[in-house]
Design a protein around this motif. Structure first.
Motif, PDB file in Angstrom:
ATOM      1  N   GLY A 247      -1.382  -6.499  -8.678  1.00 16.71           N
ATOM      2  CA  GLY A 247      -0.802  -7.141  -8.822  1.00 16.71           C
ATOM      3  C   GLY A 247      -2.025  -7.254  -7.118  1.00 16.71           C
ATOM      4  N   ILE A 248      -1.251  -6.107  -5.384  1.00 16.88           N
ATOM      5  CA  ILE A 248      -2.081  -6.556  -4.584  1.00 16.88           C
ATOM      6  C   ILE A 248      -3.832  -6.736  -5.335  1.00 16.88           C
ATOM      7  CG2 ILE A 248      -2.100  -5.610  -2.662  1.00 16.88           C
ATOM      8  CD1 ILE A 248       1.184  -4.928  -2.843  1.00 16.88           C
ATOM      9  N   GLY A 249      -4.052  -5.478  -5.560  1.00 18.03           N
ATOM     10  CA  GLY A 249      -5.333  -5.316  -5.467  1.00 18.03           C
ATOM     11  C   GLY A 249      -6.322  -6.088  -6.250  1.00 18.03           C
ATOM     12  N   ASP A 250      -5.604  -7.057  -7.129  1.00 19.63           N
ATOM     13  CA  ASP A 250      -5.752  -8.769  -7.829  1.00 19.63           C
ATOM     14  C   ASP A 250      -6.659  -9.366  -6.198  1.00 19.63           C
ATOM     15  OD1 ASP A 250      -5.735  -7.448 -10.090  1.00 19.63           O
ATOM     16  OD2 ASP A 250      -4.126  -8.314 -10.473  1.00 19.63           O
ATOM     17  N   ARG A 287     -13.120  -0.983  -9.970  1.00 18.00           N
ATOM     18  CA  ARG A 287     -11.209  -0.511 -10.252  1.00 18.00           C
ATOM     19  C   ARG A 287     -10.300  -0.883 -10.439  1.00 18.00           C
ATOM     20  NH1 ARG A 287     -11.697   1.489  -3.786  1.00 18.00           N
ATOM     21  NH2 ARG A 287     -13.350   0.339  -3.471  1.00 18.00           N
ATOM     22  N   MET A 288      -9.833  -2.366 -10.339  1.00 13.94           N
ATOM     23  CA  MET A 288      -9.428  -3.186 -10.540  1.00 13.94           C
ATOM     24  C   MET A 288      -8.954  -3.103 -12.329  1.00 13.94           C
ATOM     25  SD  MET A 288      -7.302  -3.495  -8.045  1.00 13.94           S
ATOM     26  CE  MET A 288      -6.136  -3.998  -9.284  1.00 13.94           C
ATOM     27  N   ASP A 289     -10.715  -3.176 -12.784  1.00 14.23           N
ATOM     28  CA  ASP A 289     -10.686  -3.575 -14.050  1.00 14.23           C
ATOM     29  C   ASP A 289      -9.217  -2.131 -14.875  1.00 14.23           C
ATOM     30  OD1 ASP A 289     -12.169  -6.313 -14.097  1.00 14.23           O
ATOM     31  OD2 ASP A 289     -13.663  -5.054 -14.197  1.00 14.23           O
ATOM     32  N   GLY A 290     -10.634  -1.658 -14.679  1.00 16.95           N
ATOM     33  CA  GLY A 290      -9.327   0.007 -14.444  1.00 16.95           C
ATOM     34  C   GLY A 290      -7.902   0.073 -14.495  1.00 16.95           C
ATOM     35  N   ALA A 291      -7.422  -0.224 -13.440  1.00 18.18           N
ATOM     36  CA  ALA A 291      -6.484   0.057 -13.298  1.00 18.18           C
ATOM     37  C   ALA A 291      -5.087  -1.190 -13.954  1.00 18.18           C
ATOM     38  CB  ALA A 291      -6.296  -0.281 -12.191  1.00 18.18           C
ATOM     39  N   GLU A 325      -2.910   4.005  -5.649  1.00 16.78           N
ATOM     40  CA  GLU A 325      -4.274   4.281  -5.059  1.00 16.78           C
ATOM     41  C   GLU A 325      -4.806   3.274  -4.903  1.00 16.78           C
ATOM     42  OE1 GLU A 325      -3.526   7.466  -3.027  1.00 16.78           O
ATOM     43  OE2 GLU A 325      -1.974   6.958  -3.475  1.00 16.78           O
ATOM     44  N   THR A 326      -4.939   3.534  -6.241  1.00 18.81           N
ATOM     45  CA  THR A 326      -6.298   2.212  -6.737  1.00 18.81           C
ATOM     46  C   THR A 326      -6.217   0.990  -6.108  1.00 18.81           C
ATOM     47  OG1 THR A 326      -6.654   3.085  -9.112  1.00 18.81           O
ATOM     48  CG2 THR A 326      -7.709   0.814  -8.035  1.00 18.81           C
ATOM     49  N   ALA A 327      -4.762   0.327  -5.718  1.00 19.43           N
ATOM     50  CA  ALA A 327      -4.769  -0.685  -4.855  1.00 19.43           C
ATOM     51  C   ALA A 327      -4.532  -0.230  -3.114  1.00 19.43           C
ATOM     52  CB  ALA A 327      -3.323  -1.240  -5.167  1.00 19.43           C
ATOM     53  N   ARG A 328      -4.190   0.188  -3.159  1.00 19.56           N
ATOM     54  CA  ARG A 328      -5.177   0.712  -1.378  1.00 19.56           C
ATOM     55  C   ARG A 328      -6.128   1.027  -0.833  1.00 19.56           C
ATOM     56  NH1 ARG A 328      -5.163   5.213   1.324  1.00 19.56           N
ATOM     57  NH2 ARG A 328      -4.866   7.149  -0.141  1.00 19.56           N
ATOM     58  N   TYR A 353      -2.077  -4.351   3.590  1.00 18.62           N
ATOM     59  CA  TYR A 353      -2.794  -3.133   3.692  1.00 18.62           C
ATOM     60  C   TYR A 353      -1.360  -2.494   4.054  1.00 18.62           C
ATOM     61  CZ  TYR A 353      -4.496   0.603   5.544  1.00 18.62           C
ATOM     62  OH  TYR A 353      -4.778   1.901   5.535  1.00 18.62           O
ATOM     63  N   ARG A 354      -0.069  -3.107   5.251  1.00 16.02           N
ATOM     64  CA  ARG A 354       0.878  -2.653   5.214  1.00 16.02           C
ATOM     65  C   ARG A 354       1.636  -2.962   4.175  1.00 16.02           C
ATOM     66  NH1 ARG A 354       3.034  -5.941   8.251  1.00 16.02           N
ATOM     67  NH2 ARG A 354       2.173  -7.739   8.490  1.00 16.02           N
ATOM     68  N   ASP A 355       1.361  -3.526   3.416  1.00 23.17           N
ATOM     69  CA  ASP A 355       2.829  -3.839   1.971  1.00 23.17           C
ATOM     70  C   ASP A 355       1.795  -2.460   1.310  1.00 23.17           C
ATOM     71  OD1 ASP A 355       3.716  -5.768   2.717  1.00 23.17           O
ATOM     72  OD2 ASP A 355       3.023  -7.409   1.782  1.00 23.17           O
ATOM     73  N   VAL A 356       0.915  -2.679   0.965  1.00 21.45           N
ATOM     74  CA  VAL A 356       0.237  -1.687  -0.257  1.00 21.45           C
ATOM     75  C   VAL A 356       0.061  -0.110   0.161  1.00 21.45           C
ATOM     76  CG1 VAL A 356      -2.420  -1.085   0.335  1.00 21.45           C
ATOM     77  CG2 VAL A 356      -1.688  -1.500  -1.893  1.00 21.45           C
ATOM     78  N   LEU A 357       0.836  -0.293   1.668  1.00 19.16           N
ATOM     79  CA  LEU A 357       0.719   1.609   1.883  1.00 19.16           C
ATOM     80  C   LEU A 357       2.331   1.933   1.285  1.00 19.16           C
ATOM     81  CD1 LEU A 357      -0.654   1.337   5.922  1.00 19.16           C
ATOM     82  CD2 LEU A 357      -1.387   2.328   3.599  1.00 19.16           C
TER      83      LEU A 357
END
Length: 382
Positions: A247-250, A287-291, A325-328, A353-357
């Motif tokens: 969701g973060i990546g989206d 990348r998000m499509d694959g995830a 890793e993809t989302a980051r 960015y801080r959240d995804v770490l």
């Protein structure tokens, strides 16, 4: 009831509007929780006949993905409640109603937290540093420390486990649920992290905290095994966690696209027309499509009972590793597209960015994922 009937656009926008404030003040998402509870979000897995939405794993995963795109820390914390409800759902599909009370109490508004992680315990669910002393009547007194206990300010039920060594030749792991207010449970006010701040995942200390027999739900051996209860915890944790980071990546892809449309060169050409910018945004979306496809497939396999045998563990740990890793990487790409202003405090991408770490620190770790897959592909080292 479709999840979109609960997570309406208006509700999601209100959640998104509060996320920055919770992060800035390092405070719990109290208002978010009140709205989500009132909307029935705590009972997504509970059958309709018992007052819930009656959703399966794929739909709850999709809901968490949507929630995380609006309020990542809120979604991460609520995840822990949904893990327990998901385990109850998965067991019920197998004819095991030992956690039926979890689904009923969730519909009544109870909030379940995840008191499993311990400092210095790489075995996670297969061993415990928490002592579980039999009380003689089927209950146990737990003494130990749990870390990353999301929902600390608000949970009403805490799922915990520890090790019973009363029979040294056959130590057992025991699982149960404690009520808030149980004597011997102390919640530290020690959550001050880089990201995921609203989750308030504080340290929990147990000092002879008694869980009565009626709330003890499982015993398992120490060491690797394939108990359905423990598999349920692992599978729901990894899958729902992956939903949050997906969701973060989206959201990062959406923000990258918005930034590309909004930025212009000195001669007035929008960045969205620049070939390099277009490539970056497209690459992030690919990348998000694959995830998303992997997340959807494994969620469906869990719900349908697909038998991946011993390869379930590498699949699920790999899902978590790839999704985080993809989302980051996608958030980083979005920041490159948005430019230097995304590095400033108060910008949504800076917070994402801080959240995804935080994804790096959830089990399964990078090392354990690779060890698991290596054992599956190459066999164990002799």
């Amino acid at each position: 009831m479709p999840a979109t009937d609960i997570l309406t656009p208006d509700l999601l926008e209100r959640l998104r509007s509060r996320a920055a404030g919770y992060d800035e003040t390092n405070s719990f998402f109290t208002e978010d929780l009140e709205e989500l509870r009132a909307a029935g979000y705590l009972a997504l897995f509970t059958p309709v006949a018992e007052g819930g939405a009656g959703l399966g794993i794929p739909d709850v995963v999709a809901s968490q993905r949507l929630l995380a795109a609006a309020a990542p820390a809120t979604a991460l914390a609520v995840n822990m409640h949904q893990v327990w409800c998901g385990v109850a759902h998965l067991l019920a599909r197998q004819g095991d109603d030992s956690l039926a009370f979890v689904l009923k109490e969730a519909a009544a508004g109870e909030l379940f937290a995840f008191g499993v992680s311990e400092p210095g315990n790489p075995a996670v669910l297969f061993d415990s540093h928490t002592a579980a002393r039999p009380t003689g009547d089927g209950g146990y007194a737990f003494t130990g420390t749990k870390i990353f206990t999301s929902l600390s300010p608000a949970w009403t039920r805490l799922g915990i486990f520890g090790k019973d060594t009363s029979a040294p030749e056959d130590p057992r792991l025991v699982f149960g649920f404690a009520d808030r207010g149980t004597a011997g449970i102390t919640l530290a006010d020690d959550w001050n992290t880089m990201g995921m701040r609203a989750s308030q995942s504080c340290t929990t200390r147990l000092d002879d905290a008694v869980v009565p027999a009626a709330r003890m739900v499982r015993t398992t051996p120490v060491g690797p095994h394939r108990d359905a209860f423990v598999f349920g915890i692992f599978s729901l944790f990894e899958t729902l966690l992956s939903a949050v980071y997906t969701g973060i990546g989206d959201r990062a892809v959406q923000l990258a696209a918005d930034a590309a449309r909004g930025r212009r060169s000195p001669d007035g050409v929008p960045a969205s027309a620049d070939p390099d910018t277009r490539w970056k945004v497209a690459d992030a979306a690919l990348r998000m499509d694959g995830a998303g496809l992997e997340l959807d497939a494994l969620s469906r396999d869990l719900e349908e009972g697909t038998d991946h045998g011993s390869y379930w563990f590498p699949l699920l740990s790999g899902l978590k590793y790839r999704s985080t890793e993809t989302a980051r990487g996608v958030v980083e790409t979005a920041m490159r597209v948005a430019g230097g202003r995304s590095y400033s405090r108060g910008q949504e991408l800076e917070r994402l960015y801080r959240d995804v770490l935080a994804g790096m620190f959830h089990p399964s770790s990078e090392d354990s994922v690779h060890a698991s897959v290596a054992n599956a592909v190459l066999g164990p080292v002799e």
